[in-house]
Write a protein that holds these residues in place. Sequence first.
Motif, PDB file in Angstrom:
ATOM      1  N   PHE A 186      21.047  17.128 -27.067  1.00 35.24           N
ATOM      2  CA  PHE A 186      19.748  17.636 -27.538  1.00 35.24           C
ATOM      3  C   PHE A 186      18.820  17.966 -26.361  1.00 35.24           C
ATOM      4  N   ASN A 223      31.373  14.132 -15.477  1.00 36.46           N
ATOM      5  CA  ASN A 223      30.788  15.066 -14.497  1.00 36.46           C
ATOM      6  C   ASN A 223      31.810  15.568 -13.480  1.00 36.46           C
ATOM      7  N   LEU A 238      15.839  21.589 -29.314  1.00 34.48           N
ATOM      8  CA  LEU A 238      15.633  21.224 -30.732  1.00 34.48           C
ATOM      9  C   LEU A 238      14.575  22.121 -31.395  1.00 34.48           C
ATOM     10  N   HIS A 246      31.588   7.572 -13.370  1.00 34.38           N
ATOM     11  CA  HIS A 246      30.336   8.198 -13.808  1.00 34.38           C
ATOM     12  C   HIS A 246      30.095   9.570 -13.166  1.00 34.38           C
ATOM     13  N   TRP A 247      30.211   9.631 -11.829  1.00 32.93           N
ATOM     14  CA  TRP A 247      30.046  10.903 -11.102  1.00 32.93           C
ATOM     15  C   TRP A 247      31.114  10.978 -10.022  1.00 32.93           C
ATOM     16  N   GLU A 304      20.508  11.156 -39.760  1.00 22.90           N
ATOM     17  CA  GLU A 304      20.579  12.621 -39.790  1.00 22.90           C
ATOM     18  C   GLU A 304      21.726  13.122 -38.896  1.00 22.90           C
ATOM     19  N   VAL A 311      25.276  11.380 -28.966  1.00 27.21           N
ATOM     20  CA  VAL A 311      23.884  11.629 -29.377  1.00 27.21           C
ATOM     21  C   VAL A 311      23.077  10.343 -29.259  1.00 27.21           C
ATOM     22  N   ARG A 312      21.899  10.450 -28.685  1.00 27.93           N
ATOM     23  CA  ARG A 312      21.083   9.241 -28.554  1.00 27.93           C
ATOM     24  C   ARG A 312      19.851   9.324 -29.455  1.00 27.93           C
ATOM     25  N   ILE A 322      20.998   5.542 -23.353  1.00 27.28           N
ATOM     26  CA  ILE A 322      19.958   5.544 -22.313  1.00 27.28           C
ATOM     27  C   ILE A 322      18.645   5.123 -22.982  1.00 27.28           C
ATOM     28  N   SER A 337      23.676  14.540 -23.260  1.00 26.13           N
ATOM     29  CA  SER A 337      22.388  15.203 -23.534  1.00 26.13           C
ATOM     30  C   SER A 337      22.549  16.406 -24.461  1.00 26.13           C
ATOM     31  N   ALA A 389      18.885  19.405 -34.986  1.00 27.89           N
ATOM     32  CA  ALA A 389      19.772  18.385 -34.400  1.00 27.89           C
ATOM     33  C   ALA A 389      21.134  18.419 -35.105  1.00 27.89           C
ATOM     34  N   GLU A 424      14.678  14.573 -23.474  1.00 27.93           N
ATOM     35  CA  GLU A 424      13.306  14.923 -23.849  1.00 27.93           C
ATOM     36  C   GLU A 424      12.837  16.091 -22.984  1.00 27.93           C
TER      37      GLU A 424
HETATM   38  N1  LIG Z   1      27.691  10.789 -18.077  1.00 28.83           N
HETATM   39  C1  LIG Z   1      26.490  11.106 -17.687  1.00 28.83           C
HETATM   40  O1  LIG Z   1      26.227  11.402 -16.510  1.00 28.83           O
HETATM   41  C2  LIG Z   1      25.380  11.120 -18.692  1.00 28.83           C
HETATM   42  C3  LIG Z   1      24.144  11.715 -18.382  1.00 28.83           C
HETATM   43  C4  LIG Z   1      23.161  11.735 -19.368  1.00 28.83           C
HETATM   44  C5  LIG Z   1      23.410  11.188 -20.621  1.00 28.83           C
HETATM   45  N2  LIG Z   1      24.608  10.569 -20.887  1.00 28.83           N
HETATM   46  C6  LIG Z   1      24.899   9.946 -22.205  1.00 28.83           C
HETATM   47  O2  LIG Z   1      24.570  10.883 -23.223  1.00 28.83           O
HETATM   48  C7  LIG Z   1      23.660  10.265 -24.123  1.00 28.83           C
HETATM   49  C8  LIG Z   1      22.773  11.303 -24.805  1.00 28.83           C
HETATM   50  O3  LIG Z   1      21.989  12.013 -23.861  1.00 28.83           O
HETATM   51  P1  LIG Z   1      20.437  11.720 -23.616  1.00 28.83           P
HETATM   52  O4  LIG Z   1      20.142  10.299 -23.831  1.00 28.83           O
HETATM   53  O5  LIG Z   1      20.129  12.298 -22.281  1.00 28.83           O
HETATM   54  O6  LIG Z   1      19.658  12.576 -24.665  1.00 28.83           O
HETATM   55  P2  LIG Z   1      19.907  13.437 -26.018  1.00 28.83           P
HETATM   56  O7  LIG Z   1      20.858  12.735 -26.917  1.00 28.83           O
HETATM   57  O8  LIG Z   1      20.174  14.843 -25.622  1.00 28.83           O
HETATM   58  O9  LIG Z   1      18.445  13.409 -26.621  1.00 28.83           O
HETATM   59  C9  LIG Z   1      17.811  12.225 -26.997  1.00 28.83           C
HETATM   60  C10 LIG Z   1      16.442  12.619 -27.531  1.00 28.83           C
HETATM   61  O10 LIG Z   1      16.635  13.366 -28.752  1.00 28.83           O
HETATM   62  C11 LIG Z   1      15.839  12.773 -29.772  1.00 28.83           C
HETATM   63  N3  LIG Z   1      16.550  12.914 -31.042  1.00 28.83           N
HETATM   64  C12 LIG Z   1      17.755  12.406 -31.378  1.00 28.83           C
HETATM   65  N4  LIG Z   1      18.094  12.755 -32.630  1.00 28.83           N
HETATM   66  C13 LIG Z   1      17.057  13.502 -33.099  1.00 28.83           C
HETATM   67  C14 LIG Z   1      16.825  14.140 -34.338  1.00 28.83           C
HETATM   68  N5  LIG Z   1      17.706  14.095 -35.328  1.00 28.83           N
HETATM   69  N6  LIG Z   1      15.658  14.815 -34.486  1.00 28.83           N
HETATM   70  C15 LIG Z   1      14.759  14.875 -33.479  1.00 28.83           C
HETATM   71  N7  LIG Z   1      14.924  14.297 -32.287  1.00 28.83           N
HETATM   72  C16 LIG Z   1      16.080  13.614 -32.090  1.00 28.83           C
HETATM   73  C17 LIG Z   1      15.683  11.318 -29.382  1.00 28.83           C
HETATM   74  O11 LIG Z   1      14.492  10.798 -29.918  1.00 28.83           O
HETATM   75  P3  LIG Z   1      14.492   9.575 -30.983  1.00 28.83           P
HETATM   76  O12 LIG Z   1      15.047   8.381 -30.258  1.00 28.83           O
HETATM   77  O13 LIG Z   1      13.063   9.471 -31.363  1.00 28.83           O
HETATM   78  O14 LIG Z   1      15.356  10.007 -32.131  1.00 28.83           O
HETATM   79  C18 LIG Z   1      15.574  11.434 -27.868  1.00 28.83           C
HETATM   80  O15 LIG Z   1      14.252  11.751 -27.490  1.00 28.83           O
HETATM   81  C19 LIG Z   1      22.921   9.271 -23.227  1.00 28.83           C
HETATM   82  O16 LIG Z   1      22.130   8.349 -23.944  1.00 28.83           O
HETATM   83  C20 LIG Z   1      24.062   8.695 -22.457  1.00 28.83           C
HETATM   84  O17 LIG Z   1      24.753   7.737 -23.232  1.00 28.83           O
HETATM   85  C21 LIG Z   1      25.592  10.551 -19.941  1.00 28.83           C
END
Ligand SMILES: NC(=O)c1ccc[n+]([C@@H]2O[C@H](COP(=O)([O-])OP(=O)(O)OC[C@H]3O[C@@H](n4cnc5c(N)ncnc54)[C@H](OP(=O)(O)O)[C@@H]3O)[C@@H](O)[C@H]2O)c1
Length: 282
Positions: A192, A142, A200, A110-111, A243, A233-234, A24, A190, A217, A195
């Motif tokens: 983590f 989901n 974290l 997806h959903w 890391e 993890v994104r 994302i 998600s 993390a 945002e």
């Molecule tokens: N199937 C679904 O309905 C669905 C819904 C939501 C998400 N997803 C998938 O899940 C993935 C991950 O979820 P997400 O994108 O919502 O968020 P996430 O992975 O929970 O969090 C991403 C955030 O964490 C930060 N981050 C990552 N590693 C870090 C670290 N080591 N230290 C500090 N901060 C760190 C990133 O910042 P930096 O970039 O600065 O590191 C970013 O702000 C998505 O990208 C997507 O592919 C799927």
Amino acid sequence: MHKKIPKVTLNDGSKLPAVGLGTISLKGATGVNELLSAFNLGYRLIDTSTNYENEGTVGEAIRRSGIPREEFIISSKLPGSHHAHDEAILMIQEQAYRIGLDYFDKYLIHWPNPKVGMYVDAWKALIDAQKFGLIRTIGVSNFLPEHLDRIIEETGVTPATNQIELHPYFNQEELREYHAKKGIITESWSPFGREKNDVLEDETILAIAKQHKKTAAQVIVRWNIQLGNLPIVRSGNHEHQKENLAVFDFELSQDEMNQIAKLTKPDGRIEDQDPAEYEEFV
Ligand SMILES: NC(=O)c1ccc[n+]([C@@H]2O[C@H](COP(=O)([O-])OP(=O)(O)OC[C@H]3O[C@@H](n4cnc5c(N)ncnc54)[C@H](OP(=O)(O)O)[C@@H]3O)[C@@H](O)[C@H]2O)c1
């Protein structure tokens, strides 16, 4: 030189890296560079979706990387607007054109959008697309137990994975138990808290991290792995990407796992996206 990520075996016999990359907001020229940075570190399971508007970006990064196609596990998702069987097939073909690949290694609904009630049709489309090689591993995202029960009963095919919201503030214990009984791998989205929540910065997690000389993390990624989950993890940040993979040289104790288990809350979803009610059409 990157280290190889250990693999997890799915119920269809295929293997996935134990940690995947979320995408994302990894878009455009910056997104391509962020993806190349992750590929160089060894990320190979890449999670995209039409909804993220970056299938083209992911495809561009794959082509520019010079890494053999077969090394990647490229995963995308069916939008809610295309659950009808034939529309789903056309959509998957369109997505493959957008990303510039002949097939997706993994593909999810997806959903479930239960009020629309077409997810069984969509599941049949994934089964058919798998038969003619457009997609390989098939799964969902989901889905609640009632949705999973229905698709399994009506088709006899159990999804390999269910990608669900899962982080220490919403640890999905019941759904994980259901998955374990059915042989479905839990993918954590998600992990983590995006945002949007402060997982974290949680004091319990930070204290455990300090104990192991790791970051919050890394504790969260490790916690997922020890639960048998596959975290997606994104990060667009090279140091964070690095890391988040350095989690195979330490182990959380049972007491630490129990401490993290206590952080979950019934209303811990980031945006109250309960799949029984929430609908998404893109
Ligand atoms: N199937 C679904 O309905 C669905 C819904 C939501 C998400 N997803 C998938 O899940 C993935 C991950 O979820 P997400 O994108 O919502 O968020 P996430 O992975 O929970 O969090 C991403 C955030 O964490 C930060 N981050 C990552 N590693 C870090 C670290 N080591 N230290 C500090 N901060 C760190 C990133 O910042 P930096 O970039 O600065 O590191 C970013 O702000 C998505 O990208 C997507 O592919 C799927």
